[in-house]
Design a protein around this motif. Structure first.
Motif, PDB file in Angstrom:
ATOM      1  N   ASN A 199       2.351   1.350  -9.858  1.00 37.56           N
ATOM      2  CA  ASN A 199       3.604   1.857 -10.650  1.00 37.56           C
ATOM      3  C   ASN A 199       4.426   2.234  -9.379  1.00 37.56           C
ATOM      4  N   VAL A 200       3.992   2.894  -8.475  1.00 36.62           N
ATOM      5  CA  VAL A 200       5.090   3.535  -7.511  1.00 36.62           C
ATOM      6  C   VAL A 200       5.250   2.278  -6.565  1.00 36.62           C
ATOM      7  N   ILE A 201       4.671   1.369  -6.253  1.00 37.58           N
ATOM      8  CA  ILE A 201       5.271   0.116  -5.531  1.00 37.58           C
ATOM      9  C   ILE A 201       6.258  -0.542  -6.312  1.00 37.58           C
ATOM     10  N   TYR A 202       5.961  -0.676  -7.509  1.00 38.02           N
ATOM     11  CA  TYR A 202       7.187  -1.273  -8.484  1.00 38.02           C
ATOM     12  C   TYR A 202       8.532  -0.272  -8.471  1.00 38.02           C
ATOM     13  N   ARG A 203       8.187   0.989  -8.624  1.00 35.47           N
ATOM     14  CA  ARG A 203       9.260   2.062  -8.408  1.00 35.47           C
ATOM     15  C   ARG A 203      10.221   1.973  -7.324  1.00 35.47           C
ATOM     16  N   LEU A 204       9.539   1.779  -6.240  1.00 40.10           N
ATOM     17  CA  LEU A 204       9.909   1.634  -4.803  1.00 40.10           C
ATOM     18  C   LEU A 204      10.569   0.308  -4.490  1.00 40.10           C
ATOM     19  N   GLY A 205      10.486  -0.398  -5.394  1.00 37.42           N
ATOM     20  CA  GLY A 205      11.156  -1.780  -5.120  1.00 37.42           C
ATOM     21  C   GLY A 205      10.469  -2.942  -4.273  1.00 37.42           C
ATOM     22  N   ILE A 206       9.194  -2.426  -3.910  1.00 40.39           N
ATOM     23  CA  ILE A 206       8.526  -3.438  -3.149  1.00 40.39           C
ATOM     24  C   ILE A 206       8.358  -4.806  -3.814  1.00 40.39           C
ATOM     25  N   SER A 207       7.972  -4.456  -5.244  1.00 41.92           N
ATOM     26  CA  SER A 207       7.943  -5.812  -6.086  1.00 41.92           C
ATOM     27  C   SER A 207       8.671  -5.689  -7.371  1.00 41.92           C
ATOM     28  N   THR A 208       9.129  -6.538  -8.015  1.00 42.26           N
ATOM     29  CA  THR A 208       9.931  -6.939  -9.032  1.00 42.26           C
ATOM     30  C   THR A 208       9.345  -6.513 -10.315  1.00 42.26           C
ATOM     31  N   SER A 209       8.224  -6.472 -10.171  1.00 49.56           N
ATOM     32  CA  SER A 209       7.407  -6.215 -11.597  1.00 49.56           C
ATOM     33  C   SER A 209       5.804  -5.409 -11.148  1.00 49.56           C
TER      34      SER A 209
ATOM     35  N   ILE B 107       7.959  -9.940  -0.838  1.00 46.82           N
ATOM     36  CA  ILE B 107       8.273  -8.402  -0.451  1.00 46.82           C
ATOM     37  C   ILE B 107       9.645  -8.402   0.049  1.00 46.82           C
ATOM     38  N   LYS B 108      10.029  -9.324   0.734  1.00 47.30           N
ATOM     39  CA  LYS B 108      11.300  -9.441   1.385  1.00 47.30           C
ATOM     40  C   LYS B 108      12.450  -9.914   0.212  1.00 47.30           C
ATOM     41  N   GLN B 109      11.996 -10.709  -0.680  1.00 42.48           N
ATOM     42  CA  GLN B 109      12.931 -11.161  -1.660  1.00 42.48           C
ATOM     43  C   GLN B 109      13.098  -9.959  -2.713  1.00 42.48           C
TER      44      GLN B 109
ATOM     45  N   LEU C 236      12.743  -6.526  -2.024  1.00 41.10           N
ATOM     46  CA  LEU C 236      13.548  -5.588  -1.098  1.00 41.10           C
ATOM     47  C   LEU C 236      14.924  -5.980  -1.044  1.00 41.10           C
ATOM     48  N   SER C 237      15.433  -7.180  -0.921  1.00 46.70           N
ATOM     49  CA  SER C 237      16.820  -7.789  -0.713  1.00 46.70           C
ATOM     50  C   SER C 237      17.437  -7.398  -1.788  1.00 46.70           C
ATOM     51  N   SER C 238      16.859  -7.603  -3.054  1.00 47.08           N
ATOM     52  CA  SER C 238      17.557  -7.576  -4.317  1.00 47.08           C
ATOM     53  C   SER C 238      16.990  -6.412  -5.438  1.00 47.08           C
ATOM     54  N   ILE C 239      17.079  -5.093  -4.780  1.00 46.08           N
ATOM     55  CA  ILE C 239      16.384  -4.101  -5.590  1.00 46.08           C
ATOM     56  C   ILE C 239      17.328  -3.745  -6.738  1.00 46.08           C
ATOM     57  N   LYS C 240      16.755  -4.016  -8.011  1.00 42.80           N
ATOM     58  CA  LYS C 240      17.388  -3.567  -9.385  1.00 42.80           C
ATOM     59  C   LYS C 240      17.001  -2.534  -9.736  1.00 42.80           C
ATOM     60  N   VAL C 241      15.748  -2.068  -9.611  1.00 45.98           N
ATOM     61  CA  VAL C 241      14.904  -1.113 -10.066  1.00 45.98           C
ATOM     62  C   VAL C 241      15.385   0.284  -9.182  1.00 45.98           C
ATOM     63  N   PRO C 242      16.120   1.146  -9.914  1.00 46.00           N
ATOM     64  CA  PRO C 242      16.559   2.328  -9.219  1.00 46.00           C
ATOM     65  C   PRO C 242      15.212   3.294  -8.830  1.00 46.00           C
ATOM     66  N   ILE C 243      15.192   3.657  -7.306  1.00 42.12           N
ATOM     67  CA  ILE C 243      14.159   4.566  -7.204  1.00 42.12           C
ATOM     68  C   ILE C 243      14.229   6.029  -7.567  1.00 42.12           C
ATOM     69  N   VAL C 244      13.122   6.534  -8.212  1.00 40.34           N
ATOM     70  CA  VAL C 244      13.480   7.583  -9.047  1.00 40.34           C
ATOM     71  C   VAL C 244      13.357   8.943  -8.121  1.00 40.34           C
ATOM     72  N   SER C 245      13.606  10.131  -8.643  1.00 37.59           N
ATOM     73  CA  SER C 245      13.854  11.199  -7.759  1.00 37.59           C
ATOM     74  C   SER C 245      12.628  11.655  -6.840  1.00 37.59           C
ATOM     75  N   TRP C 246      11.534  11.490  -7.580  1.00 39.40           N
ATOM     76  CA  TRP C 246      10.260  12.074  -6.888  1.00 39.40           C
ATOM     77  C   TRP C 246       9.753  10.944  -5.607  1.00 39.40           C
ATOM     78  N   LEU C 247      10.492   9.829  -5.660  1.00 40.63           N
ATOM     79  CA  LEU C 247       9.937   9.100  -4.448  1.00 40.63           C
ATOM     80  C   LEU C 247      11.514   8.872  -3.566  1.00 40.63           C
ATOM     81  N   SER C 248      10.964   8.538  -2.162  1.00 41.88           N
ATOM     82  CA  SER C 248      12.043   8.336  -1.249  1.00 41.88           C
ATOM     83  C   SER C 248      11.648   6.914  -0.614  1.00 41.88           C
ATOM     84  N   TRP C 249      12.563   6.199  -0.100  1.00 45.19           N
ATOM     85  CA  TRP C 249      12.271   4.890   0.815  1.00 45.19           C
ATOM     86  C   TRP C 249      13.062   4.889   1.899  1.00 45.19           C
ATOM     87  N   ASN C 250      12.389   4.722   3.029  1.00 50.52           N
ATOM     88  CA  ASN C 250      13.052   4.479   4.564  1.00 50.52           C
ATOM     89  C   ASN C 250      13.219   2.875   4.615  1.00 50.52           C
TER      90      ASN C 250
END
Length: 199
Positions: free
Chosen positions: A94-104, A149-151, A153-167
C-alpha cells in the motif's frame, strides 16, 4: 496466492465507486443498481457485508488476511476501526502505491515480490510487511531503470499523503508517522466492518 483477477469494472459498478482506480467506469453514466426488477434496498447485514467486501477489493486482501488484521487491531488499545485501517495503510504494498512508485496496489505487490523494493537498505519481498515510523523505502539500484517504475513516477496521479514523504532525486520515501483516520482518503465506513466482525 489467490487474488481477484476478474472484471474490475464490474466490481466498480457494484459499489458505484472506482475501486481499482480510474477506468472506463469513471467515464460512463451511472445508474442505480436494480435487483430482480425492484430497487435494491440495503439492510444492516447487506451494508456491513458490502463495506467489508469493498475494503478487501480496495486493499487486495483475502478474507483470512482481513480477519487476521482485524483480530490484531482489536487487541490494540484504541478505536478498533481506526487501528484496522491504520494497519492496512502500513502494509508495504500500500505504501508503494501511495508513494506513486506503482499505479495500482496489485502492481505494487508485484514489485515487492520481485525484489525491486528496499526497506532500510534491505530488500523486502513480503507485500504485507508492516512499516514503522522512520522506515526508509527505496527502489533497488538495479530496478531504478525499470520501465513500469519510471512510467509510474513520471505520471504520478495518486497524491502522496501527509504521513509519507518522497525524495525525487534519491528515489526514496520515508514513512514519517502513523496515519490519522481523517487523512486516509479511502471512502470506507470502518464502523460497519467492526460491526460485521464483532458478531
Amino acid at each position: 496466492m489467490a487474488r481477484y483477477i476478474g472484471p474490475k469494472t464490474k466490481i466498480a459498478r457494484r459499489y458505484n465507486e472506482p475501486i481499482f482506480g480510474e477506468n472506463k467506469f469513471t467515464h460512463k453514466k451511472q445508474y442505480k443498481r436494480v435487483y430482480r426488477g425492484k430497487r435494491f434496498k440495503k439492510n444492516d447485514y447487506i451494508s456491513q457485508l458490502f463495506e467489508k467486501q469493498k475494503l478487501k477489493y480496495i486493499y487486495g486482501i483475502l478474507e483470512r488476511q482481513c480477519r487476521k488484521i482485524f483480530k490484531r487491531a482489536s487487541s490494540i488499545k484504541g478505536n478498533t476501526g481506526d487501528i484496522f485501517l491504520q494497519l492496512l495503510e502500513r502494509r508495504l504494498d500500500n505504501v508503494i502505491y501511495r508513494l506513486g512508485i506503482s499505479t495500482s496496489r496489485s502492481g505494487a505487490r508485484q514489485l515487492v515480490c520481485h525484489g525491486h523494493i528496499k526497506v532500510n537498505a534491505h530488500i523486502v519481498n513480503i507485500p504485507s510487511y508492516y512499516l514503522k515510523p522512520g522506515d526508509i523505502i527505496e527502489i533497488a539500484e538495479k530496478s531504478k531503470s525499470h520501465n513500469a517504475i519510471k512510467q509510474a513516477l513520471s505520471s504520478i496521479k495518486v497524491p502522496i499523503v501527509s504521513w509519507l514523504s518522497w525524495n525525487k532525486e534519491k528515489m526514496l520515501g520515508t514513512f514519517q508517522h502513523l496515519p490519522n483516520r481523517n487523512n486516509i482518503p479511502e471512502n470506507i465506513n470502518d464502523q460497519l466492518i467492526v460491526e460485521w466482525y464483532s458478531k
